[in-house]
Design a protein around this motif. Sequence first.
Motif, mmCIF file in Angstrom:
data_model
loop_
_atom_site.group_PDB
_atom_site.id
_atom_site.type_symbol
_atom_site.label_atom_id
_atom_site.label_comp_id
_atom_site.label_asym_id
_atom_site.label_seq_id
_atom_site.Cartn_x
_atom_site.Cartn_y
_atom_site.Cartn_z
ATOM 1 N N PRO A 187 -3.854 -0.066 -3.356
ATOM 2 C CA PRO A 187 -3.300 -1.012 -4.135
ATOM 3 C C PRO A 187 -3.067 -2.060 -4.804
ATOM 4 N N PHE A 188 -3.463 -2.703 -5.603
ATOM 5 C CA PHE A 188 -4.786 -1.585 -6.633
ATOM 6 C C PHE A 188 -5.861 -2.663 -6.844
ATOM 7 N N ALA A 221 -3.754 -5.848 -9.606
ATOM 8 C CA ALA A 221 -2.241 -5.395 -8.899
ATOM 9 C C ALA A 221 -1.804 -6.554 -9.299
ATOM 10 N N ASN A 258 1.105 -6.389 -11.873
ATOM 11 C CA ASN A 258 2.038 -5.000 -11.010
ATOM 12 C C ASN A 258 3.339 -6.637 -11.773
ATOM 13 N N GLU A 279 7.058 -6.728 -10.288
ATOM 14 C CA GLU A 279 7.467 -6.727 -8.914
ATOM 15 C C GLU A 279 9.198 -5.379 -9.328
ATOM 16 N N HIS A 331 4.371 0.793 -8.688
ATOM 17 C CA HIS A 331 2.796 0.753 -8.293
ATOM 18 C C HIS A 331 2.568 1.826 -7.213
ATOM 19 N N GLY A 332 2.084 2.747 -6.541
ATOM 20 C CA GLY A 332 1.480 3.114 -5.810
ATOM 21 C C GLY A 332 1.460 5.109 -5.514
ATOM 22 N N GLU A 381 7.403 9.684 -6.687
ATOM 23 C CA GLU A 381 6.806 8.246 -6.535
ATOM 24 C C GLU A 381 6.648 8.168 -5.396
ATOM 25 N N LYS A 389 7.051 4.667 -2.078
ATOM 26 C CA LYS A 389 6.527 4.056 -2.017
ATOM 27 C C LYS A 389 5.503 2.860 -0.781
ATOM 28 N N PHE A 420 -2.513 7.785 -8.021
ATOM 29 C CA PHE A 420 -1.973 6.306 -7.753
ATOM 30 C C PHE A 420 -1.434 5.867 -9.440
ATOM 31 N N ASP A 460 0.002 2.837 -11.168
ATOM 32 C CA ASP A 460 1.352 1.574 -11.481
ATOM 33 C C ASP A 460 0.851 0.491 -13.033
ATOM 34 N N ASN A 461 1.693 -0.295 -13.086
ATOM 35 C CA ASN A 461 2.086 -0.956 -15.022
ATOM 36 C C ASN A 461 1.089 -0.348 -15.797
#
Length: 551
Positions: A212-213, A216, A219, A221, A225-226, A237, A239, A259, A261-262
């Motif tokens: 991940p990832f 990353a 990404n 904060e 993401h995950g 989702e 963590k 998986f 993420d943004n």
Amino acid sequence: MDLKRAFLAVVLSLFILIGFQYLFPTAPPQQAPAGPQGQQATPAPAGQPGQAQVQQAPAGPATVAQQTVSVDPKARDITVNTPLYAVVINEQGGGFRSFVLKDYRNTMDKDSGPMELLFDHGPGSLPVLFSLDNGAGANLPLFKADKTAITVDKETETAQLTMTATLAEGFTVVRTLTFKGDSYLIKVEYKVLNTTDKALQISPALTLTNEPFAHAAGNSEFLFHGPAAYANGKLVETKLKSLTEGPVVLQGKISWTGFIDNYFMTAVVPSSGNAVTVTQQGSEKQARTVISEGILGIGAHEAKTFAYSLYFGPAKLNILETAGSDLAKSVDYGWFDVLGKPMLWLLNFFHAFTGNYGVAIILLTVLIKLLFWPITQKGMKSMKNMQKLQPKIAKIRERYKEDPAKMNQEIMTLYKTYKVNPIGGCLPMLIQIPFFFALYRVLMAAIELRHAPFMLWINDLSAPDRLWIGFDLPYLHGIPILTLLMGASMYFQQKMTPTAADPTQARIMQFLPIVFTVMFINFASGLVLYWFVNNLLSMLQQYLINRQNKA
């Protein structure tokens, strides 16, 4: 509502903006305590509505990390090229060694190359590994491919890759992958044939691994993401930190798992029709999800087929909606989803005409401002009238400071006499807060803004605004010009707005432009652009009101 309460509303709005992602994150599934000897709770029937069944994974092969395996020198790399992506498939285990998205770059650097979704740490760590032992096997079978390279030149074309493996246990597995030129979806089918003269048991499972990832660095904060899944009609989702406490198991109706993420997503859609169990496990450095079909019997010389769809691509709403299988549910704006997705549609609508997402943000800001112009106009006029009454209200408070009931009665009479609504100045602001938060979520997470240029030094609307001046400032790689302009516009807007009668409140309000500037300094420049344009429009509106009052 007096100015003191209005100030409180502003402060609360600021608090929500900063702390919303931390105070109200998407709740991760909770691991239930393991029962005696690793027993697990009774699984929910497939398709059962309601909350996904989440529990501590049982002890056994599904919960152990993928073991390191020796590389088979006979294994070849199979390359597949389509208009949208290029994938490299290793014959040892059949995992994906590389998955490159041709329409996206790794970084803003033009020489950074196309977007790579995967890391390669050897055959045993690759995603899309199929096994008959619930994902625990360390000896990966050799899937011999019928060709070593496939090219899909046109969007209308379709191509297939067939890979065959013979297992020592007496099984033959025929794997068929179907690639389409106009889709990020890959159909994959496994036909398992029992070549022995006796019935056997199998535990088919597909393992998706991701570090991940690989991307990353992009990404935020503030955003999740995950590992994620859409189970029993809800987005789950997990963590990454929670995986260190033990595996998470999801049971019921699983639409997809993978998986996110943004900006990107790797996912598996079970399509075999069987009830499946998803096990998410790993650490903050590497995670894997195992899609298990359970323990099945397969008769002598009998064949069973297991089908899935793979999605490796951008988390772009319209693409995911076309892909189906609830993949679009991965684009989630939380409480403001019902407002956020129409705003994203409008953003893309304006971009279709302008070809510039910065201009699209400006047009969207103007549209929202026009929609709220009438109620904002009333609110500003109410604040102006309230300012005129402040000397009279101050006298009433001084006269009846020993009698609060009489003081409130006289103030209310004053409001009625001058036909002033005490909450008129705050109500428009409160109505607009959900729309602002919805747009905030969209501009923070929309892949459309990733590496999207606006003008001059703003070449990435998803990144903080920075003008490089030849050297780095402390904690800053360049000057945040647009952010400073936003803070200045907020300061001048405040100067034009009716102020609080209380000097202490007025001094506190003067610090808000500084607070907002510091808060926005690392936000996406697209969001800063929206707030800056909104401030300019508010200044224009306040100017027109002030001029009208003088006339």
